[in-house]
Design an enzyme around this catalytic site. Sequence first.
Site, PDB file in Angstrom:
ATOM      1  N   ASP A   1     116.030  60.668   0.644  1.00 18.68           N
ATOM      2  CA  ASP A   1     116.613  61.093   1.925  1.00 18.68           C
ATOM      3  C   ASP A   1     115.557  61.948   2.633  1.00 18.68           C
ATOM      4  OD1 ASP A   1     118.370  61.695   3.997  1.00 18.68           O
ATOM      5  OD2 ASP A   1     119.471  63.221   2.879  1.00 18.68           O
TER       6      ASP A   1
ATOM      7  N   CYS B   1     120.067  56.730   2.777  1.00 17.87           N
ATOM      8  CA  CYS B   1     121.293  56.789   3.587  1.00 17.87           C
ATOM      9  C   CYS B   1     121.017  56.528   5.063  1.00 17.87           C
ATOM     10  CB  CYS B   1     121.966  58.142   3.404  1.00 17.87           C
ATOM     11  SG  CYS B   1     120.895  59.536   3.844  1.00 17.87           S
TER      12      CYS B   1
END
Length: 307
Positions: free
Chosen positions: A225, A265
């Site tokens: 991330d 994500c």
Amino acid sequence: MNKDLLTVNALSPDDIGRILDRSAWLKKTRASGVEYHPLKGKSLGMIFEKSSTRTRVSFEVGMYQLGGQALFLSSQDLQMGRGEPVADTARTLSRYLDGIMIRTYAQSMVEELARHAGIPVINGLTDLHHPCQALTDLFTIQEKRSTLKGLRFCYVGDGNNMAHSLIEACVKMGMHVSLGCPAGYEPDAGIMREAKQVASQTGSELMLTGDPKKAAKDADIVYTDVWASMGQEKEHAQRVKAFSGFEVNDKLMKAAAPDAMVMHCLPAHRGEEISASVIDGPQSVVFDQAENRLHTQKAIMELLMSR
Ligand code: CP
Ligand code: NVA
């Protein structure tokens, strides 16, 4: 299942299993062209204090597909933005709506909102957790690998909201978790402590190291991330320095299993936490993850809001 979805940890493995099964059913039903309206006549309020592409659009479209409607409520436009107490906002909105999804900074604010709301509250991301994304990620992994238990899940990068919810999700389902985080950017110590306890019950191994290569060794899934999350924009330059050597790139992927899946994500920064060659390469499933937000959120809304 509880009234609200505030953290993954508040769910039992059975709750998670139900969400994943329902996600698969809703995905199949949608693909077959059959309409399904269990939330007909119901309304979801979506409060946003931070930006969003995936969460906003998938909740809004998901609610429409389930027969209900969604209202986008910018916190700047709500009286809450001018100081109306969270508790009064919760009580008022509960008189109109059937559910609230909120994206904000403090986890404590979401908990306060849920405490005073008579309707389900869904955490759409805080500084500490991102449960809807982590549940979607379990669904994506199960879809691709047909199982969760025993898989080796590696997270490289910042010990942030995404890391916290993924740790909680993976250990609940008996996956082995290895984390590669630079010193000073490790996950929250309390979340790690609790995850270790859950891991001892589910047979998971949980490992934290400052060496990304060690973390990625033989991994079935490599996840990363952003280095600077929403609200940390001013720390960007300092973080880029601290995270040097933690990019998920072709070299790091050599340590993982040859068929390892790459997950993120989104939004992503190519050339920082992940190289373009990896995120746009054949092992990447990032857009399947993005799509699956729709199916898993529909499952969550159906389970919480059709009672
Ligand atoms: N992954 C995710 O939550 O994306 P958005 O910030 O676009 O909602
Ligand atoms: N950690 C990121 C996740 C975005 C979906 C953030 O909080 O900005």
